[in-house]
Structures are given as C-alpha cells and as structure tokens.
Motif scaffolding. Structure first.
Motif, PDB file in Angstrom:
ATOM      1  N   ASN A  50       6.857  70.976  66.625  1.00  0.00           N
ATOM      2  CA  ASN A  50       7.786  69.884  66.948  1.00  0.00           C
ATOM      3  C   ASN A  50       8.026  68.955  65.766  1.00  0.00           C
ATOM      4  O   ASN A  50       8.627  67.895  65.920  1.00  0.00           O
ATOM      5  CB  ASN A  50       7.270  69.089  68.149  1.00  0.00           C
ATOM      6  CG  ASN A  50       6.032  68.261  67.813  1.00  0.00           C
ATOM      7  OD1 ASN A  50       5.467  68.377  66.725  1.00  0.00           O
ATOM      8  ND2 ASN A  50       5.598  67.421  68.749  1.00  0.00           N
ATOM      9  N   ALA A  51       7.544  69.330  64.592  1.00  0.00           N
ATOM     10  CA  ALA A  51       7.639  68.449  63.420  1.00  0.00           C
ATOM     11  C   ALA A  51       9.073  68.336  62.930  1.00  0.00           C
ATOM     12  O   ALA A  51       9.833  69.315  62.928  1.00  0.00           O
ATOM     13  CB  ALA A  51       6.749  68.970  62.300  1.00  0.00           C
ATOM     14  N   THR A  52       9.435  67.131  62.499  1.00  0.00           N
ATOM     15  CA  THR A  52      10.724  66.909  61.837  1.00  0.00           C
ATOM     16  C   THR A  52      10.544  66.625  60.357  1.00  0.00           C
ATOM     17  O   THR A  52      11.506  66.658  59.600  1.00  0.00           O
ATOM     18  CB  THR A  52      11.465  65.726  62.478  1.00  0.00           C
ATOM     19  OG1 THR A  52      10.654  64.553  62.373  1.00  0.00           O
ATOM     20  CG2 THR A  52      11.759  66.017  63.948  1.00  0.00           C
ATOM     21  N   ASN A  91       4.847  65.534  65.305  1.00  0.00           N
ATOM     22  CA  ASN A  91       5.538  64.319  65.730  1.00  0.00           C
ATOM     23  C   ASN A  91       4.681  63.451  66.638  1.00  0.00           C
ATOM     24  O   ASN A  91       4.857  62.227  66.697  1.00  0.00           O
ATOM     25  CB  ASN A  91       6.842  64.672  66.451  1.00  0.00           C
ATOM     26  CG  ASN A  91       8.016  64.719  65.494  1.00  0.00           C
ATOM     27  OD1 ASN A  91       7.886  64.372  64.320  1.00  0.00           O
ATOM     28  ND2 ASN A  91       9.161  65.160  65.976  1.00  0.00           N
ATOM     29  N   VAL A  94       2.964  60.734  64.577  1.00  0.00           N
ATOM     30  CA  VAL A  94       3.763  59.791  63.792  1.00  0.00           C
ATOM     31  C   VAL A  94       3.775  58.429  64.482  1.00  0.00           C
ATOM     32  O   VAL A  94       4.087  58.324  65.674  1.00  0.00           O
ATOM     33  CB  VAL A  94       5.195  60.308  63.614  1.00  0.00           C
ATOM     34  CG1 VAL A  94       6.083  59.250  62.949  1.00  0.00           C
ATOM     35  CG2 VAL A  94       5.193  61.591  62.782  1.00  0.00           C
TER      36      VAL A  94
END
Length: 326
Positions: A50-52, A91, A94
């Motif tokens: 799910n990382a951006t 995410n 973060v």
C-alpha cells in the motif's frame, strides 16, 4: 516497511535482490554516469503493497522519501559510484509529511522542514521519548535536537493528537520546544502522560500558537518577541502561560483555562501583554506591578483576579467575581 534493496551505482547499475528463498539475483543496467557527473535513474522499489513513497539512502545516509511511480520505481538523481537503496514505506506507518515527502517519525519531519517549512501531521501520533528541540542549546549528546535557525517553521496538527510519554532535554526544562523563533503550532491536541505528565510545553521567542489543546503537562513559555496565543485550551497541571519578566509583544486572546492544580496560575500578566476575550474557569490570574497592557472582555468567573498596586494596565468589560488588591 518492505525489505531494503541496495543498488551499486557505477557505469553499470547493479541491483541485488534477495528472494524469499534466500537466493540473490543481480540485475545490471547500463547508464551514462561518469565520475563527477550526475544522472537521473529509475530505481526499482520492491514489496510496494500500500506504499505511495519509498525511502532512499545514499551510501547509508538518508536522502528522503520519493513518490513511487507507476511501474514501482522512484526517480532519483545520483552522482558518484556509491551504493543507493530503496525501501517502500508502509502507509500505515506514515505520521507526517513535508511537501511531497512522508515520514514515519514526527521529529524527523520537523528537522526536515526547518527552518521555515510546514509539517502536516496526518494521524494521531504517540512518541515514547521526545527529544527537546532547541535553537541555542548544544550540550548533551543525543539529548537535544539543535536546529540553529528555526524561522517560520509551521506544525499543522490537522486536528490530530500528539501523545508524549517522556521527554529528554539534558536537564533543561523538559519542554517540547525550548526557544524557537517564529514558530507556528496549529490545530493540535498535545497529551503529556506518564513521565511527561508535568512536563511538555512550548517555548518560543516569537510565533503563533493557535487552536492547540494542552492536556496534562505545561503550556506555553513565550519569549520577548511577538507571540500570539489564540483559540487554545489549557488543561494544564501547572501555570498555563509562564514568563518571569515583561512581555510587551504578547497577545493572549480567545482561550480557555482549566488549570488542574488548585494553586496553579492561568497567567501572571507583566508588561504590555494584551489579555482579551478569554474564559478562565480555573487557574489564578495576577496583574503584576509592572503590568501596562490591556485586560478586557474576559470571563474570570469565581477565579481569583489579583491586581498589584503598581499596575497601570487598562481593565474594562470583564466578568470578575473574586477581585483582590495588593
């Protein structure tokens, strides 16, 4: 976060990937990189999930976070023949962003934003040990974060909560900030709990504290520069707004004071401080001998409001049920 992938940047970029079974695979990509020049490379990011954004390091030192492009890579300008690495940032971890960079550590975000950038807090954050941030103090290895020039730094809480469990300050007051210049803290709830329950607080020489709720610890320590405190709620265990000498550029307006210590103070007014439209439910207020400012539109209810004989402040349109002269 995902596993870190290391790239040996040479005229040929060698990418080493470790598979789940332990086998290592090396991929080679030609570049036009020469010693003393730089080139923009597309460095792959693995285990994106799910990382951006991905964390990038150069020779083991952080370069910041970069947005992951479609195709799972980041564009990084590199120079020299030393290793680079990428690591996808989950995410869920973060907590803040500075511009397009994201951070899993709030204090790292603050350091990256200094001197005059903006930190946006993205979720409720709990810090087990806060390292006090200062401009002027340099003593104590790893016991202080010294940023020599904070000038215009903004921390926007976006209505989230910062919970602090302990504070390290090298025995210098255990504040969150010690002496920041032109610091702006907005839209944030600060809970000081555990070892930090009677600590915390924001020390600033100038700046704005707006729409901040202080729970359990200290409040604000304003310096002699222009400081505005507005729309805040002080559920503090000690003095909500504390200073020992005249403050001629301090404006305190539209705040609510609920000081939990029965002997505690909301504020002791000194110098040309402006104190207007506040609601003082608990926490004594003194108008000191050297008070020359304006006190108007406040509701002091049954809280003791004490005026010293030497005070020449302008007092009007307040609700005062417990007035004492000294």
């Amino acid at each position: 976060d995902a596993p870190k992938v290391t790239f040996d940047v040479e005229p040929i970029v060698k990418t080493t990937i470790t598979k789940s079974n332990g086998d290592k695979v090396t991929i080679e990509t030609e570049t036009d990189l020469k010693e003393g020049t730089s080139v923009t490379l597309k460095l792959p990011v693995y285990g994106v999930g799910n990382a951006t954004h991905a964390r990038v390091e150069h020779d083991g030192k952080p370069m910041g976070s970069y947005r992951i492009q479609e195709g799972n890579y980041v564009e990084v300008t590199v120079s020299g023949f030393s290793p680079y690495s990428t690591q996808a940032i989950n995410n869920d971890n973060v907590v803040a962003k500075v511009g397009d960079q994201v951070f899993t550590d709030l204090q790292e975000a603050i350091k990256a934003a200094a001197p005059d950038g903006t930190v946006d807090i993205l979720k409720d954050v709990t810090v087990d040990k806060w390292i006090m941030i200062t401009e002027s103090l340099t003593i104590g290895n790893d016991q202080l974060i010294t940023i020599p020039s904070i000038n215009g730094l903004t921390i926007n809480g976006n209505n989230h909560t910062l919970t602090v469990k302990s504070i390290e300050s090298a025995s210098n007051g255990n504040n969150l900030f010690y002496d920041a210049t032109n610091l702006n803290v907005l839209n944030l709830t600060i809970n000081c709990v555990g070892a930090a329950a009677n600590q915390g607080g924001i020390g600033l020489t100038s700046g704005t504290i707006r729409n901040v709720t202080f729970n359990g610890g200290a409040g604000v320590f304003p310096g002699t520069g222009e400081v505005t405190i507005t729309g805040c709620t002080f559920n503090t265990s000690g003095t909500a707004i504390y200073f020992e000498t005249e403050r001629d550029k301090l404006t305190v307006t539209g705040n609510t004071f609920n000081v939990t210590d029965k002997d505690g103070y909301a504020i002791i007014l000194r110098g040309a401080t402006t104190f207007t439209d506040n609601e003082v439910n608990s926490g004594k207020v003194n108008l000191a001998d050297n008070a020359t400012g304006t006190v108007s539109g406040n509701d002091f209810g049954d809280v003791r409001f004490k005026v010293y004989n030497g005070a020449t402040a302008t007092i009007h349109d307040n609700k005062i049920n417990n007035l004492v002269f000294n």
